[in-house]
Design an enzyme around this catalytic site. Sequence first.
Site, PDB file in Angstrom:
ATOM      1  N   LYS A 123     -14.439   2.363  -5.990  1.00 38.85           N
ATOM      2  CA  LYS A 123     -13.113   2.010  -6.958  1.00 38.85           C
ATOM      3  C   LYS A 123     -12.114   1.618  -5.802  1.00 38.85           C
ATOM      4  CE  LYS A 123      -9.130   2.401  -9.460  1.00 38.85           C
ATOM      5  NZ  LYS A 123      -8.080   1.805  -8.781  1.00 38.85           N
ATOM      6  N   GLU A 181       6.654  10.661   4.252  1.00 37.34           N
ATOM      7  CA  GLU A 181       5.991   9.380   4.450  1.00 37.34           C
ATOM      8  C   GLU A 181       6.652   8.117   3.832  1.00 37.34           C
ATOM      9  OE1 GLU A 181       1.532   7.991   5.482  1.00 37.34           O
ATOM     10  OE2 GLU A 181       1.920   8.721   3.614  1.00 37.34           O
TER      11      GLU A 181
END
Length: 492
Positions: free
Chosen positions: A175, A385
């Site tokens: 995927k 992040e």
Amino acid sequence: MALDRFQNTVDGKRVPVRDTFESLDPFTGKPWALVPLDGPMEVEAAVSAARKAFRSPQWAGLTATARGKLLVRLADLIAENAERLAALETRDNGKLLAEMTAQLRYIPEWFRYFGGLADKIEGSVLPIDKAGMFAFTRREPIGVIAAIVPWNSPLMLLTWKLAPLLAAGNTVVIKPSEHTSVSALEFVKLFEQAGFPPGVVNTVTGMPLEVGVPLVNHPDVAKIAFTGGEPGGIAVYRAAAEGLKTVTLELGGKSANIVFADANIGNAVNGAISGIFAASGQTCIAGSRLLVQRSVHDQVVDGVVKLAATARIGNPSDAQTQVGPITTQAQRARVLSYLDIARAEGAEAVLGGKTPDAAELKDGWFVEPTIFTGVNNQMRIAREEVFGPVLSIIPFDDEEEAYAIANDSPYGLAAGLWTADIARAIRGSANLEAGTVWVNSYRAVSYMAPFGGYKRSGVGRESGQEAIDAYLQTKTVWIDTAGQVANPFIIR
């Protein structure tokens, strides 16, 4: 202009497309391809094909040596198609063509390496303590693997999963990210050319809820190998727990790149630039925190700012470009929001801090290389992040403080250390809480070197001999050589 159309591969055949969604070019901001918009029905078909192939004599009946030869043949095909696949990846995710080409030329080495390991998988004879018994172990594949990959380096990160899982004898449903599916759809066609049996490698594309969730929840999926952000990793981990599946998770990072006063400052400056502005900061190992010993702080800041200011921002397909766009529009908005957060916290942008002014860049999803000083490790810009071209510079006084700052993070994926002192290099590699530590270098990876994170940066390792173990399970076999069962009511 008509958009390019792509199809999934399931059971060795190209799948008819029921519906599609657009893939956008990050440089132009415009659609360029149509990708299949799958749902639970397509997931069911892909997993069923992988499960059937896993048990088929065409795959399960192959010797390990034959599997390895298929992987080596695939490596040659990837090398022949490297430039074409790199161009597709650049069009889809906006990373520099030079970097994507280098990655695609290197990817074959993973398949050659794990192709060579395929027939080195060994069980062992146990010096068992039971008289009249012979016992040994077998190392066997797990089954159907769900491989879920992100948008920043789709084929490289997919390869880190495919090479070991196939060498071990598993089958897979891939995927790719809904933002960058095209290169994977073209990549899997090479498996058929290499001679892999139908159903060994399958793809599904679409949105996380409609495709990702049914894939990880499918009862015939035995393991999930996921690379992506922390929220996605947590969701996968929870789903795996519900199904008692194993996982490999490679998640986020907030890596510290540490410069000591005795370092070669020129090399350290180059390493700092490479660590954060290469790939426009869109790597999990980005050295987004630059820790600099206070005595050389101003010198390093001056060097980093001057070098980063020369970066050529532009079309990622142009060989002269050094910084390309952010891959998705939503991610660019997120990066820009962190610039505001950093300023609100008191950090000073000594370079960049906005979108480029150039007219030729106005349609693309660009953010200028940005450097903040006046940062402390408790600011959000230093703890979260960003995944963009944003560098936070933090001063420190001594070695102890440097390691304390570096380790004061929920993440532990990577770290860099710049010093001329070999004893410090060894101490640092021991003291830093990170899955990879580079000394006087940054961002080096290899098919031979295990890669993965400490703490919230993930679970498990990819690459290296350790990676193949993640796709194997151990069976113990007992053989009664005495030919007698003395008492069936007593376990001996």
